[in-house]
Design an enzyme around this catalytic site. Structure first.
Site, mmCIF file in Angstrom:
data_model
loop_
_atom_site.group_PDB
_atom_site.id
_atom_site.type_symbol
_atom_site.label_atom_id
_atom_site.label_comp_id
_atom_site.label_asym_id
_atom_site.label_seq_id
_atom_site.Cartn_x
_atom_site.Cartn_y
_atom_site.Cartn_z
ATOM 1 N N GLY A 1 -67.754 88.256 -42.741
ATOM 2 C CA GLY A 1 -67.419 87.393 -43.874
ATOM 3 C C GLY A 1 -66.239 87.978 -44.617
ATOM 4 O O GLY A 1 -65.939 89.157 -44.467
ATOM 5 N N CYS B 1 -69.690 93.580 -38.818
ATOM 6 C CA CYS B 1 -68.598 93.710 -39.786
ATOM 7 C C CYS B 1 -69.133 93.639 -41.224
ATOM 8 O O CYS B 1 -69.816 94.547 -41.670
ATOM 9 C CB CYS B 1 -67.519 92.679 -39.502
ATOM 10 N N TYR B 2 -68.882 92.537 -41.948
ATOM 11 C CA TYR B 2 -69.441 92.408 -43.305
ATOM 12 C C TYR B 2 -70.955 92.591 -43.253
ATOM 13 O O TYR B 2 -71.554 93.224 -44.135
ATOM 14 C CB TYR B 2 -69.098 91.018 -43.858
ATOM 15 N N HIS C 1 -66.186 93.382 -33.977
ATOM 16 C CA HIS C 1 -66.730 92.064 -33.624
ATOM 17 C C HIS C 1 -67.073 91.995 -32.127
ATOM 18 O O HIS C 1 -66.197 91.706 -31.314
ATOM 19 C CB HIS C 1 -65.717 90.970 -33.973
ATOM 20 N N GLU D 1 -68.558 89.725 -30.657
ATOM 21 C CA GLU D 1 -68.593 88.334 -30.186
ATOM 22 C C GLU D 1 -67.248 87.839 -29.677
ATOM 23 O O GLU D 1 -67.185 86.824 -28.990
ATOM 24 C CB GLU D 1 -69.100 87.417 -31.314
ATOM 25 N N SER E 1 -68.806 56.347 -27.063
ATOM 26 C CA SER E 1 -67.337 56.303 -27.009
ATOM 27 C C SER E 1 -66.844 56.456 -25.581
ATOM 28 O O SER E 1 -65.670 56.254 -25.304
ATOM 29 C CB SER E 1 -66.767 57.443 -27.861
ATOM 30 N N GLY E 2 -67.754 56.861 -24.684
ATOM 31 C CA GLY E 2 -67.341 57.097 -23.305
ATOM 32 C C GLY E 2 -66.905 58.535 -23.081
ATOM 33 O O GLY E 2 -66.634 58.944 -21.960
ATOM 34 N N GLY E 3 -66.831 59.320 -24.153
ATOM 35 C CA GLY E 3 -66.513 60.739 -24.012
ATOM 36 C C GLY E 3 -67.719 61.505 -23.485
ATOM 37 O O GLY E 3 -68.797 60.928 -23.291
ATOM 38 N N VAL E 4 -67.524 62.815 -23.259
ATOM 39 C CA VAL E 4 -68.593 63.617 -22.658
ATOM 40 C C VAL E 4 -69.857 63.583 -23.525
ATOM 41 O O VAL E 4 -70.961 63.324 -23.027
ATOM 42 C CB VAL E 4 -68.141 65.098 -22.511
ATOM 43 N N ASP E 5 -69.690 63.817 -24.823
ATOM 44 C CA ASP E 5 -70.861 63.991 -25.679
ATOM 45 C C ASP E 5 -71.703 62.714 -25.751
ATOM 46 O O ASP E 5 -72.918 62.757 -25.556
ATOM 47 C CB ASP E 5 -70.444 64.402 -27.106
ATOM 48 N N SER E 6 -71.046 61.586 -26.038
ATOM 49 C CA SER E 6 -71.864 60.376 -26.185
ATOM 50 C C SER E 6 -72.375 59.902 -24.827
ATOM 51 O O SER E 6 -73.450 59.289 -24.746
ATOM 52 C CB SER E 6 -71.105 59.267 -26.921
ATOM 53 N N SER E 7 -71.660 60.217 -23.740
ATOM 54 C CA SER E 7 -72.165 59.826 -22.411
ATOM 55 C C SER E 7 -73.423 60.613 -22.065
ATOM 56 O O SER E 7 -74.399 60.062 -21.543
ATOM 57 C CB SER E 7 -71.111 60.074 -21.331
ATOM 58 N N LYS F 1 -70.345 72.673 -26.546
ATOM 59 C CA LYS F 1 -69.748 71.768 -25.540
ATOM 60 C C LYS F 1 -70.156 72.138 -24.107
ATOM 61 O O LYS F 1 -70.516 71.266 -23.323
ATOM 62 C CB LYS F 1 -68.222 71.841 -25.667
#
Ligand code: XMP
Length: 511
Positions: free
Chosen positions: A53, A80-81, A170, A172, A224-230, A367
């Site tokens: 942070g 870190c923080y 970090h 990550e 929408s036809g994108g990956v997520d909504s498909s 994703k």
């Protein structure tokens, strides 16, 4: 299910921590540091990670943690923080590093005590990514020092008995060598995880939960036809079959032929599918608006109004489902990090929505997890591996106000860009690539005449997670072909520039 709680102190890499934990097959959630002790107990984590942070633990009003968290008997890893917080709360001392030479930024050679569980099985020396202006001047009683660098003797601390660990760097970020292994060590060696987070399990659990929640009700999915909504459509279809209706709104801001392609792809599935052509109403609402956040909100609101109208036609629809994913939630300001953009399907939602509830079955997935889930559900690879396309569409790729002429211009230019990228075999190498119509006009010469036309920007990035991204090194000859074709074939563009900024400091989209 085993769960890790990530307490968010406003660091810029917090999502990466969550991704790394998930990559190790352990489920985790990011929550603001203000979460109550009751909620922490109810979450019942097997381990807690404090993020980095921007604050300084010793200043008034800096984000703090309730000391009771150290009484839970649950292992803690502070990054870190977060590491400084552990020191600060348990009797150590943190000071500004300007007073000594221990402030460090960037790649730093670091030496590890490999007998400590966090560094178990790793090389004794490696590069770690540091970014700290404060420094642990005194280590709390009961803690061992387990790593150091040339500038800083106190790079990592460990109390094996109470299972509290802190690292100043970090783990990550990819720049830290073996960073994921350190996180895995925390999860498996310290917290005793066995790794029960898999997409096959997630699919079964999600389907069960959707069935329980929806019962005999009807769901309208914003597709929408994108990956997520498909992927969301496939998941819901498997869970509730004909109780689902997918509504695809062509808002006039899609790429060339995209509306027809989505309709073709989904009308082949055995599901209720409706296409709504709404170009004119969206363009009317957007007319004259140039401010990026307001554009996003207008589009978010208009989408909902169309869905409400469609729901009325179907009758008795209780739920609106959206393919919102975890980064959308975090970037829209659900946590303590600054709001970067209101993703149209989260922060862009109007205050009042005429549905009983919003269903977002992917809102805890990253994703790459969504793509994995899509494969698990048997979606074709071309759908699962598509490049992302934002819900607000070309509206956020037209800088300034939006007109039909501008959307048509951008559509053609974007089509040529994508066509040439595919012909050059570059499409598999790029994570996302598109054209942006700037509102800068400049002087050019075409034939024997003067032109005063728009500048088009080309954007292409490579990234694993879309949280950070590098601008792509597209070969000059490919860029050249694209440039020549666009200025020749697209009216009102006379100059092409290539965007060579990474994220951060830029974002992938221009708005
Ligand atoms: P930025 O521009 O934030 O983009 O670096 C990261 C990724 O998110 C996509 N994006 C969106 N997707 N609705 C979406 O569904 C949105 O409002 C939205 N805004 C950005 C962007 O295309 C990139 O893949």
């Amino acid at each position: 299910m085993e769960k890790i709680l990530i307490l968010d102190f406003g660091g810029q890499y917090n999502q990466l921590i969550a991704r790394r934990v998930r990559e190790c097959n352990v489920y985790c959630e990011v929550h603001p540091y203000t979460i109550s002790m009751e909620d922490i107990k109810a979450f019942s984590p097997i381990g807690i990670i404090f993020t980095g942070g921007p604050g300084s633990v010793y200043t008034a009003n800096s984000p703090q943690v309730d000391s009771a968290v150290f009484e839970l008997g649950v292992p803690v890893l502070g990054i870190c923080y977060g590491c400084q917080l552990i020191a600060h709360h348990l009797g150590g001392q943190v000071t500004p590093a300007q007073d000594n030479s221990a402030r460090e930024y960037g790649k730093t050679e670091t030496y590890y005590d490999v007998s400590s569980p966090i560094f178990n099985g790793l090389p004794e020396k490696g590069i770690s990514w540091m970014s700290h202006g404060d420094y642990m001047a005194k280590v709390p009683v009961g803690f061992q020092l387990t790593a150091h660098s040339a500038a800083c003797p106190n790079v990592a601390i460990a109390d094996d008995e109470r299972r509290f660990y802190g690292v100043q760097f970090h783990p990550e970020v990819n720049h830290t060598e073996h960073g994921t292994d350190m996180i895995r060590n925390f999860l498996y060696e310290v917290c005793g995880a066995c790794g029960d987070w898999t997409m096959a399990d997630y699919k079964d659990t999600a389907i069960r939960q959707i069935r329980e929640k929806v019962g005999n009700g009807k769901v309208l999915l914003a597709l929408s036809g994108g990956v997520d909504s498909s992927v969301c459509a496939a998941l819901l279809a498997e869970a509730i079959g004909s109780q689902l209706t997918c509504v695809f709104v062509d808002q006039g801001l899609m790429r060339l032929n995209e509306g027809d392609e989505v309709e073709l792809a989904f009308s082949k599935w055995s599901m209720n599918f409706i296409r709504v052509n709404a170009e004119s109403r969206f363009l009317l609402k957007l007319a004259g608006e140039a401010e990026p956040e307001r554009k996003r909100k207008i589009i978010g609101e208009e989408f909902i109004r169309v869905f409400e109208e469609e729901a009325k036609k179907i009758g008795a629809v209780d739920y609106l489902a959206q393919g919102t994913i975890y980064p959308d939630v975090i970037e829209s300001g659900a946590g303590t990090a600054a709001v970067i953009k209101s993703h149209h399907n989260v922060g862009g939602l109007p205050d009042y929505v005429e549905f009983k509830e919003i269903l977002e079955p992917l809102n805890m997935l990253f994703k790459d997890e969504v793509r994995q889930l899509g494969r698990e559900l048997g979606l074709p690879e071309y759908l699962v591996s598509r490049q992302p396309f934002p819900g607000p569409g070309l509206a956020i790729r037209i800088i300034g106000d939006i007109t039909k002429d501008k959307t048509d211009t951008l559509r053609w230019a974007d089509h040529i860009f994508r066509d040439e990228i595919a012909k050059a075999g570059q499409d598999k190498l790029l994570s996302q690539y598109f054209a942006v119509l700037t509102n800068t006009r400049s002087v050019g010469v075409m034939g024997d005449g003067r032109t005063y036309d728009y500048t088009l920007a080309l954007r292409a990035v490579t990234t694993d997670d879309f949280m950070t991204a590098d601008w792509a090194r597209i070969p000059y000859e490919v860029l050249d072909r694209i440039s020549v074709r666009i200025v020749n074939e697209v009216r009102s563009i006379n100059r092409i520039v290539y965007d060579i900024t990474s994220k951060p400091p830029a974002t992938v989209e221009w708005e």
